[in-house]
Design a protein around this motif. Structure first.
Motif, PDB file in Angstrom:
ATOM      1  N   GLN A   1      -4.955  -2.801   6.192  1.00 32.67           N
ATOM      2  CA  GLN A   1      -3.538  -2.983   5.848  1.00 32.67           C
ATOM      3  C   GLN A   1      -3.182  -2.268   4.547  1.00 32.67           C
ATOM      4  O   GLN A   1      -2.110  -1.667   4.429  1.00 32.67           O
ATOM      5  N   GLU A   2      -4.106  -2.309   3.576  1.00 31.58           N
ATOM      6  CA  GLU A   2      -3.886  -1.586   2.311  1.00 31.58           C
ATOM      7  C   GLU A   2      -3.777  -0.079   2.555  1.00 31.58           C
ATOM      8  O   GLU A   2      -2.955   0.602   1.943  1.00 31.58           O
ATOM      9  N   CYS A   3      -4.625   0.427   3.469  1.00 30.09           N
ATOM     10  CA  CYS A   3      -4.599   1.867   3.788  1.00 30.09           C
ATOM     11  C   CYS A   3      -3.271   2.264   4.422  1.00 30.09           C
ATOM     12  O   CYS A   3      -2.714   3.326   4.111  1.00 30.09           O
ATOM     13  N   VAL A   4      -2.760   1.415   5.298  1.00 31.96           N
ATOM     14  CA  VAL A   4      -1.469   1.701   5.948  1.00 31.96           C
ATOM     15  C   VAL A   4      -0.355   1.735   4.905  1.00 31.96           C
ATOM     16  O   VAL A   4       0.484   2.645   4.894  1.00 31.96           O
ATOM     17  N   MET A   5      -0.356   0.743   3.999  1.00 30.14           N
ATOM     18  CA  MET A   5       0.688   0.710   2.974  1.00 30.14           C
ATOM     19  C   MET A   5       0.564   1.905   2.021  1.00 30.14           C
ATOM     20  O   MET A   5       1.564   2.424   1.524  1.00 30.14           O
ATOM     21  N   ASP A   6      -0.669   2.354   1.811  1.00 28.79           N
ATOM     22  CA  ASP A   6      -0.908   3.509   0.939  1.00 28.79           C
ATOM     23  C   ASP A   6      -0.306   4.787   1.546  1.00 28.79           C
ATOM     24  O   ASP A   6       0.399   5.532   0.857  1.00 28.79           O
ATOM     25  N   VAL A   7      -0.568   5.035   2.842  1.00 27.04           N
ATOM     26  CA  VAL A   7      -0.018   6.256   3.452  1.00 27.04           C
ATOM     27  C   VAL A   7       1.506   6.162   3.577  1.00 27.04           C
ATOM     28  O   VAL A   7       2.213   7.161   3.433  1.00 27.04           O
ATOM     29  N   LYS A   8       2.000   4.944   3.786  1.00 24.27           N
ATOM     30  CA  LYS A   8       3.453   4.772   3.853  1.00 24.27           C
ATOM     31  C   LYS A   8       4.089   5.127   2.498  1.00 24.27           C
ATOM     32  O   LYS A   8       5.137   5.783   2.438  1.00 24.27           O
ATOM     33  N   SER A   9       3.440   4.707   1.406  1.00 22.69           N
ATOM     34  CA  SER A   9       3.979   4.984   0.070  1.00 22.69           C
ATOM     35  C   SER A   9       4.004   6.483  -0.230  1.00 22.69           C
ATOM     36  O   SER A   9       4.744   6.945  -1.087  1.00 22.69           O
ATOM     37  N   GLN A  10       3.179   7.246   0.508  1.00 28.38           N
ATOM     38  CA  GLN A  10       3.165   8.704   0.346  1.00 28.38           C
ATOM     39  C   GLN A  10       4.183   9.395   1.261  1.00 28.38           C
ATOM     40  O   GLN A  10       4.214  10.625   1.353  1.00 28.38           O
ATOM     41  N   GLY A  11       4.985   8.591   1.974  1.00 27.51           N
ATOM     42  CA  GLY A  11       6.005   9.167   2.853  1.00 27.51           C
ATOM     43  C   GLY A  11       5.501   9.535   4.231  1.00 27.51           C
ATOM     44  O   GLY A  11       6.183  10.217   4.994  1.00 27.51           O
ATOM     45  N   LYS A  12       4.270   9.074   4.576  1.00 26.70           N
ATOM     46  CA  LYS A  12       3.721   9.347   5.910  1.00 26.70           C
ATOM     47  C   LYS A  12       4.267   8.324   6.910  1.00 26.70           C
ATOM     48  O   LYS A  12       4.766   7.269   6.531  1.00 26.70           O
ATOM     49  N   SER A  13       4.132   8.628   8.196  1.00 23.29           N
ATOM     50  CA  SER A  13       4.626   7.734   9.249  1.00 23.29           C
ATOM     51  C   SER A  13       3.454   7.149  10.032  1.00 23.29           C
ATOM     52  O   SER A  13       2.415   7.795  10.176  1.00 23.29           O
ATOM     53  N   VAL A  14       3.643   5.924  10.537  1.00 27.31           N
ATOM     54  CA  VAL A  14       2.581   5.240  11.284  1.00 27.31           C
ATOM     55  C   VAL A  14       3.172   4.622  12.555  1.00 27.31           C
ATOM     56  O   VAL A  14       4.187   3.934  12.500  1.00 27.31           O
ATOM     57  N   LEU A  15       2.513   4.897  13.685  1.00 22.82           N
ATOM     58  CA  LEU A  15       2.804   4.173  14.927  1.00 22.82           C
ATOM     59  C   LEU A  15       1.640   3.224  15.136  1.00 22.82           C
ATOM     60  O   LEU A  15       0.503   3.647  15.350  1.00 22.82           O
ATOM     61  N   LEU A  16       1.908   1.926  15.035  1.00 24.08           N
ATOM     62  CA  LEU A  16       0.855   0.906  15.116  1.00 24.08           C
ATOM     63  C   LEU A  16       1.021   0.071  16.373  1.00 24.08           C
ATOM     64  O   LEU A  16       1.987  -0.677  16.512  1.00 24.08           O
TER      65      LEU A  16
END
Length: 302
Positions: free
Chosen positions: A169-184
């Motif tokens: 979950q920390e990794c997902v929030m980290d990439v989100k903070s960099q402006g990346k997108s996630v389909l979970l």
């Protein structure tokens, strides 16, 4: 701006309609939750957007490119983690991670080492010796070590213990903070609720509800516990009140969100000593959609 656009996607296998008129998008810097029971069409949708399956009808665009025709270009900027990872048995975990990262043209050793430590992975062991959880860790480290713009995660925490789920979950929030997108895509509804900006619920190959959790709250019920000086009367006569029960701590019931104001005004006449309310959860929302005929044998994984 949308990183992923799915428009009127239909996929048939012979006479079987696996997907019918599926529409959703994932915006830049957003975590989109994709949930539904086993066989609902989540993995089929993901295979289409990865360019593994060709859509029967409709359009799937990733980074503005056609998912089938331009799959090779798309994969340079995309990281994918399946729910059941198969690895080369004679390679070590570290070798597999390096291979995946190099395939995407990256070489961030500092990030790789940091993630290996976070996920408590021994990268020197051969992949054939790994448990399911450790195979998932290899795929997750490889994915998050890459400088991808879109992370497609299909049941990514399958086999992980709760501590490692938190690291994920920390990794997902980290990439989100960099402006990346996630389909979970996940069956762990608390995980989706914690991480996702918007959610799409798929059922029998069709999207039946999508939007932010706040937008979808109106479809669910708030849980109320109330203790009053006098016994509450006539509560059952109100529209939108469900499952009234007397307990040691007071009266519990559920109320449709749009009726909450009227019900609280009524209850307050009886002298409130204690009032507790719990907001509707994603699980409530999900189960509301599967009430009735779907109740038997419902599962939320896959």
């Amino acid at each position: 701006m949308s990183v992923l656009e799915v428009k009127h996607l239909t996929k048939t296998f012979g006479k079987f309609n696996a997907l019918y008129d599926v529409n959703f998008d994932v915006k830049k810097g957003e975590v989109f939750g994709f949930i539904g029971p086993n066989g609902a069409g989540k993995s089929t949708t993901i295979r289409v957007l990865l360019g593994i399956l060709k859509a029967t009808e409709g359009q799937v665009k990733v980074f503005g490119k056609d998912a089938w025709d331009e799959a090779v270009d798309i994969h340079k900027h995309l990281a994918y983690v399946p729910g059941d990872v198969n690895l080369w048995p004679n390679l070590t975990g570290g070798e597999v991670i390096d291979l995946f990262v190099k395939l995407r043209g990256g070489n961030n050793n500092h990030k790789r080492e940091e993630l290996i430590k976070k996920f408590d992975l021994d990268p020197t062991k051969k992949c054939r010796t790994y448990s399911k959880g450790n195979r998932q860790k290899v795929a997750l480290v490889a994915a998050f070590s890459s400088d991808a713009d879109l992370y497609v995660l299909d049941e990514p925490t399958s086999g992980l213990d709760p501590l490692m789920e938190r690291v994920f979950q920390e990794c997902v929030m980290d990439v989100k903070s960099q402006g990346k997108s996630v389909l979970l895509s996940s069956h762990i509804l608390s995980e989706v609720e914690k991480l996702c900006d918007r959610v799409g619920i798929i059922r029998q190959g069709q999207i039946i509800e999508s939007g932010s959790l706040n937008e979808m709250r109106h479809l669910t019920r708030t849980h109320i516990l109330v203790d009053t000086k006098q016994s509450i009367t006539a509560l059952e006569e109100f529209n939108g009140v469900h499952d009234i029960e007397e307990t040691e701590n007071g009266l519990t019931f559920q109320v449709d969100t749009e009726e909450l104001d009227n019900v609280i005004k009524h209850v307050s006449q009886f002298g409130i000593l204690k009032l507790e309310s719990a907001p509707p959860t994603l699980e409530d929302l999900f189960m509301r959609h599967y009430e009735g005929n779907e109740k038997q044998g419902v599962t939320t994984n896959g």
